[in-house]
Design an enzyme around this catalytic site. Structure first.
Site, PDB file in Angstrom:
ATOM      1  CB  SER A  51      -0.967   0.018   1.185  1.00  0.00           C
ATOM      2  OG  SER A  51      -0.286   0.234   2.390  1.00  0.00           O
ATOM      3  CE  LYS A  95      -3.397   2.241   4.466  1.00  0.00           C
ATOM      4  NZ  LYS A  95      -2.995   1.329   3.430  1.00  0.00           N
TER       5      LYS A  95
END
Length: 178
Positions: A51, A95
């Protein structure tokens, strides 16, 4: 003679006990300082998976995240953050923060199948996070805005692998005008 041996034994025993208790206290103090540092100041963490490619490698990178910026609200678009997963609270994720409350964020809804974009205004008390690899990331595009209280730290330094050691402050921002 028995009394003398008893006193010597007692002195030696007291010396051992005193030394052991001193060392035990030093170890306990060390672990207390380590706990306070890890909980309130700075922590090590490991990022692995697709990710956050290219910022972090697929096989895993170790980094440092400081916790004070979150407490004092000193995070902004472009910062890489450590957060508790809104779907699985035992899981911690890494993130990139793209929007704070009241920010308007435009995102690609399903990058694998279309170029369709959607715009959302981040609600009060929430943030918008996405992985750098939008093609293979589970992020706010799937689970929506994340409560600010789930943020745990702001990543500031990659420490492993050694050849990539260095600062990660606002590197790789998608839109520098945010």
């Amino acid at each position: 003679m028995v009394g003398l041996i008893g006193r010597l034994w007692n002195l030696q025993y007291k010396s051992i006990v005193k030394e052991a208790s001193g060392k035990t206290l030093a170890v306990a103090k060390f672990f207390c300082v380590l706990h306070v540092t890890n909980t309130y100041l700075c922590t090590f963490a490991l990022a692995y998976g697709p990710s956050m490619i290219p910022t972090f490698n697929l096989t895993g990178d170790m980094f440092l995240a400081e916790r004070l910026s979150i407490k004092f609200g000193k995070v902004g678009p472009g910062d890489i953050v450590l957060l508790r997963s809104p779907e699985s609270p035992r899981k911690v994720m890494v993130k990139r923060l793209l929007g704070l409350e009241s920010h308007s964020v435009t995102y690609v809804v399903d990058p694998m199948n279309s170029d369709r974009c959607d715009t959302i205004v981040v609600p009060k008390g929430h943030v918008w996070v996405e992985g750098d690899n939008i093609y293979n990331s589970r992020d706010s595009r799937q689970f929506g805005p994340v409560p600010y209280s789930l943020l745990e730290g702001k990543v500031f330094c990659k420490i492993w692998p050694p050849k990539e050691f260095g600062s990660l402050m606002k590197s790789g921002m998608k839109d520098p005008d945010l």
